[in-house]
Each structure stands twice: as structure tokens, then as C-alpha cells.
Design a protein around this motif. Structure first.
Motif, PDB file in Angstrom:
ATOM      1  N   LEU A 112       0.849  -1.189   0.000  1.00  0.00           N
ATOM      2  CA  LEU A 112       0.000   0.000   0.000  1.00  0.00           C
ATOM      3  C   LEU A 112       0.886   1.242   0.000  1.00  0.00           C
ATOM      4  O   LEU A 112       2.095   1.158   0.197  1.00  0.00           O
ATOM      5  N   ASP A 113       0.289   2.395  -0.180  1.00  0.00           N
ATOM      6  CA  ASP A 113       1.064   3.626  -0.356  1.00  0.00           C
ATOM      7  C   ASP A 113       1.258   4.349   0.970  1.00  0.00           C
ATOM      8  O   ASP A 113       0.662   5.410   1.211  1.00  0.00           O
ATOM      9  N   GLY A 114       2.072   3.761   1.862  1.00  0.00           N
ATOM     10  CA  GLY A 114       2.330   4.427   3.121  1.00  0.00           C
ATOM     11  C   GLY A 114       2.850   3.461   4.164  1.00  0.00           C
ATOM     12  O   GLY A 114       2.961   2.243   3.939  1.00  0.00           O
ATOM     13  N   TYR A 115       3.172   4.018   5.338  1.00  0.00           N
ATOM     14  CA  TYR A 115       3.734   3.253   6.451  1.00  0.00           C
ATOM     15  C   TYR A 115       3.003   3.642   7.735  1.00  0.00           C
ATOM     16  O   TYR A 115       2.318   4.666   7.796  1.00  0.00           O
ATOM     17  N   ASN A 116       3.156   2.809   8.777  1.00  0.00           N
ATOM     18  CA  ASN A 116       2.460   3.046  10.048  1.00  0.00           C
ATOM     19  C   ASN A 116       0.970   3.308   9.802  1.00  0.00           C
ATOM     20  O   ASN A 116       0.409   4.320  10.240  1.00  0.00           O
ATOM     21  N   LEU A 117       0.340   2.376   9.103  1.00  0.00           N
ATOM     22  CA  LEU A 117      -1.050   2.565   8.701  1.00  0.00           C
ATOM     23  C   LEU A 117      -2.009   2.452   9.884  1.00  0.00           C
ATOM     24  O   LEU A 117      -1.787   1.676  10.814  1.00  0.00           O
ATOM     25  N   LYS A 118      -3.071   3.250   9.832  1.00  0.00           N
ATOM     26  CA  LYS A 118      -4.126   3.207  10.834  1.00  0.00           C
ATOM     27  C   LYS A 118      -5.477   3.174  10.127  1.00  0.00           C
ATOM     28  O   LYS A 118      -5.592   3.516   8.945  1.00  0.00           O
ATOM     29  N   THR A 119      -6.510   2.807  10.865  1.00  0.00           N
ATOM     30  CA  THR A 119      -7.897   2.749  10.376  1.00  0.00           C
ATOM     31  C   THR A 119      -7.969   2.114   8.985  1.00  0.00           C
ATOM     32  O   THR A 119      -8.522   2.692   8.047  1.00  0.00           O
ATOM     33  N   VAL A 120      -7.392   0.921   8.876  1.00  0.00           N
ATOM     34  CA  VAL A 120      -7.328   0.219   7.590  1.00  0.00           C
ATOM     35  C   VAL A 120      -8.590  -0.612   7.391  1.00  0.00           C
ATOM     36  O   VAL A 120      -9.034  -1.321   8.306  1.00  0.00           O
ATOM     37  N   SER A 121      -9.154  -0.513   6.200  1.00  0.00           N
ATOM     38  CA  SER A 121     -10.315  -1.345   5.864  1.00  0.00           C
ATOM     39  C   SER A 121     -10.279  -1.675   4.380  1.00  0.00           C
ATOM     40  O   SER A 121      -9.685  -0.952   3.578  1.00  0.00           O
ATOM     41  N   PHE A 122     -10.920  -2.811   4.030  1.00  0.00           N
ATOM     42  CA  PHE A 122     -10.970  -3.258   2.638  1.00  0.00           C
ATOM     43  C   PHE A 122     -12.400  -3.673   2.298  1.00  0.00           C
ATOM     44  O   PHE A 122     -13.142  -4.164   3.160  1.00  0.00           O
ATOM     45  N   LYS A 123     -12.746  -3.487   1.044  1.00  0.00           N
ATOM     46  CA  LYS A 123     -14.037  -3.959   0.554  1.00  0.00           C
ATOM     47  C   LYS A 123     -13.888  -4.346  -0.912  1.00  0.00           C
ATOM     48  O   LYS A 123     -12.900  -3.972  -1.567  1.00  0.00           O
ATOM     49  N   ASP A 124     -14.869  -5.096  -1.392  1.00  0.00           N
ATOM     50  CA  ASP A 124     -14.795  -5.475  -2.804  1.00  0.00           C
ATOM     51  C   ASP A 124     -15.626  -4.508  -3.643  1.00  0.00           C
ATOM     52  O   ASP A 124     -16.050  -3.452  -3.149  1.00  0.00           O
ATOM     53  N   SER A 125     -15.853  -4.851  -4.887  1.00  0.00           N
ATOM     54  CA  SER A 125     -16.548  -3.940  -5.809  1.00  0.00           C
ATOM     55  C   SER A 125     -17.919  -4.461  -6.219  1.00  0.00           C
ATOM     56  O   SER A 125     -18.388  -4.201  -7.342  1.00  0.00           O
ATOM     57  N   THR A 126     -18.572  -5.180  -5.344  1.00  0.00           N
ATOM     58  CA  THR A 126     -19.927  -5.644  -5.628  1.00  0.00           C
ATOM     59  C   THR A 126     -20.841  -4.441  -5.852  1.00  0.00           C
ATOM     60  O   THR A 126     -20.847  -3.495  -5.055  1.00  0.00           O
ATOM     61  N   SER A 127     -21.621  -4.473  -6.936  1.00  0.00           N
ATOM     62  CA  SER A 127     -22.517  -3.359  -7.251  1.00  0.00           C
ATOM     63  C   SER A 127     -23.578  -3.214  -6.159  1.00  0.00           C
ATOM     64  O   SER A 127     -24.089  -4.198  -5.630  1.00  0.00           O
ATOM     65  N   GLY A 128     -23.858  -1.953  -5.865  1.00  0.00           N
ATOM     66  CA  GLY A 128     -24.890  -1.672  -4.870  1.00  0.00           C
ATOM     67  C   GLY A 128     -24.332  -1.671  -3.472  1.00  0.00           C
ATOM     68  O   GLY A 128     -24.103  -0.604  -2.890  1.00  0.00           O
TER      69      GLY A 128
END
Length: 252
Positions: A112-128
Motif C-alpha cells: 500500500l502507499d504508506g507506512y504506520n497505517l491506521k484505520t485500515v479497511s478493505f471492501k470489494d466492488s460488488t454493485s450496490g
């Protein structure tokens, strides 16, 4: 019996950045286990042609040079910049939202574009209503800003990432070759107790260096460069065009 004038030097090295011809405040380089000066000359030799032996009957110094080389052990931000001939930048914190990671394959590590990351979250691209990726579906190295997705089944690509980065210091490689420094050495001759000072009016470091990234012991970083002449010192021969060595006797 005449006094033996042996020499065994230890001491501290300083650099003063030269801006508009003026040397600024001195900065100590930390422990320097090795440092040496090398004086070279381009000598023109004349051969006589009268004796049949072609002997050298005259020499003339055409040009001189003074070079230096040494090792640094302390790698603070200023020394790192000097060793790498780089430029140091303060990179502030930033917040990224819904950054596309493209098509993710389980088991592959992604930067990812950075270091000492905080409040990290991921999601997919499901429509809606995109699917939120839970903690057990990935392994995050927040310090270095990398992630490995363990399970991507039933996720719609691309994966989107949101996070806040920490502030860091960034030093570039081989990007600043023009800085000049006055070099000063505070030394003590441990063989006789006298002190020795060395000044090089203008020095420019060579960009060539070796920067080990793996160490079994403490790291040592080689530096080398050239002393440049300061023609403003020409009027006083005691100053020397390149610099000088001062012997400071023991106070009585």
C-alpha cells in the motif's frame, strides 16, 4: 636523546554546509573509525638528450589534487543524506479512501502507499452494496504498509482499500551531487598528548558509495570525495588553498 615525534590520532569530524560561499554551523559526524587524505600531483618530466642516457633533468608540478576517504558509523537523517548523496523530505500523514488494488490473488503480498497505517479497511466492488472484507480474510503489516489476502473467494474485483498513513522521513538516492562542505577535524595525538586540527575549506563528496542493507555487526558506510581549492585564501600562504593541518602544543 632526541624526542620521538610519533603520531596516533583520534578525534571528531565536523561538516559545515557552504551556502553562497559561507560555511554554516558545524555538524558532528559521530564516530569515524577511518579517515585519510590523499595528495596527488600531475608531474611533467623533462628528459635531456645530450648524454645518450635520457635522464630526467627537470620536473614541474602541473596540477595537484587532495582527496579524502573514510567511514561513517552513525546513520542519523543528516548522515544518511550525505552518504546517499540524496535529499531528505518529510512526508506528512494522509488519508486514502477506496484505492483500487486491482485483481487480488490469495497469498500474494501487496504494498500500500504508506507506512504506520491506521484505520485500515478493505471492501470489494460488488454493485450496490460492496462486501466488507473481515480481519480474518487478510494479514496486515501496518508498519510497512503491506497486506496479504488469505481468502478472496466470492469477492468482486477490484479490491478497494482505505487507510491513514503515518508521517515518515524519506531520503532519496543519488539526487544531490552539488553540495559543498567545509570539513574540520578536532584531533588528539595520543602518542604525545598534543592536539591536531585539520581544515579543508571546500569539499565535495563523490556519489560513489556502498550501502550494505544486511549486517552481522554494526554497519560502516564508506565515503570519499575531493577537496576543492579556495582561491580567496591565496593572499595568505599560511592558510593553504586546500586547507591546512595545525599542530597545537600541550599547554604549559
Amino acid at each position: 636523546m632526541a624526542k620521538k615525534n610519533y603520531i596516533s590520532l583520534q578525534g571528531k569530524f565536523y561538516l559545515s554546509e557552504i551556502v553562497n560561499g559561507i560555511a554554516g554551523a558545524m555538524r558532528q559526524l559521530g564516530n569515524v573509525p577511518e579517515f585519510e587524505l590523499e595528495i596527488s600531483a600531475d608531474v611533467i618530466e623533462h628528459k635531456e638528450s645530450m648524454t645518450g642516457k635520457r635522464t630526467t633533468d627537470f620536473t614541474m608540478i602541473n596540477a595537484t589534487s587532495v582527496n579524502f576517504s573514510g567511514q561513517l558509523e552513525e546513520v542519523n537523517p543528516e548522515n544518511l543524506q550525505y552518504i546517499l548523496s540524496g535529499m531528505t523530505h518529510a512526508v506528512p500523514t494522509k488519508t486514502e479512501a477506496d484505492v483500487s488494488l486491482g485483481t487480488v490473488v490469495a497469498g500474494e503480498e501487496i504494498k500500500l502507499d504508506g507506512y504506520n497505517l491506521k484505520t485500515v479497511s478493505f471492501k470489494d466492488s460488488t454493485s450496490g452494496t460492496p462486501k466488507t472484507i473481515t480481519d480474518d480474510q487478510y494479514t496486515l503489516d501496518a508498519k510497512f504498509g503491506t497486506v496479504i489476502f488469505n481468502d478472496v473467494a466470492n469477492l468482486t474485483m477490484p479490491i478497494l482499500a482505505s487507510y491513514t498513513t503515518g508521517a515518515v522521513t524519506n531520503t532519496t538516492l543519488a539526487s544531490d551531487f552539488e553540495k559543498e562542505y567545509e570539513l574540520f577535524f578536532k584531533g588528539i595525538n595520543t602518542a604525545n598528548g598534543e592536539h591536531v586540527a585539520v581544515t579543508l575549506w571546500r569539499t565535495k563528496k563523490s556519489p560513489e558509495t556502498t550501502f550494505p542493507l544486511i549486517h552481522e555487526e554494526l554497519g560502516q558506510y564508506e565515503i570519499s570525495g575531493q577537496a576543492l581549492s579556495d582561491v580567496t585564501k591565496e593572499a595568505d600562504p599560511a592558510l593553504g588553498l586546500y586547507g591546512h593541518v595545525v599542530t597545537i602544543p600541550v599547554a604549559v
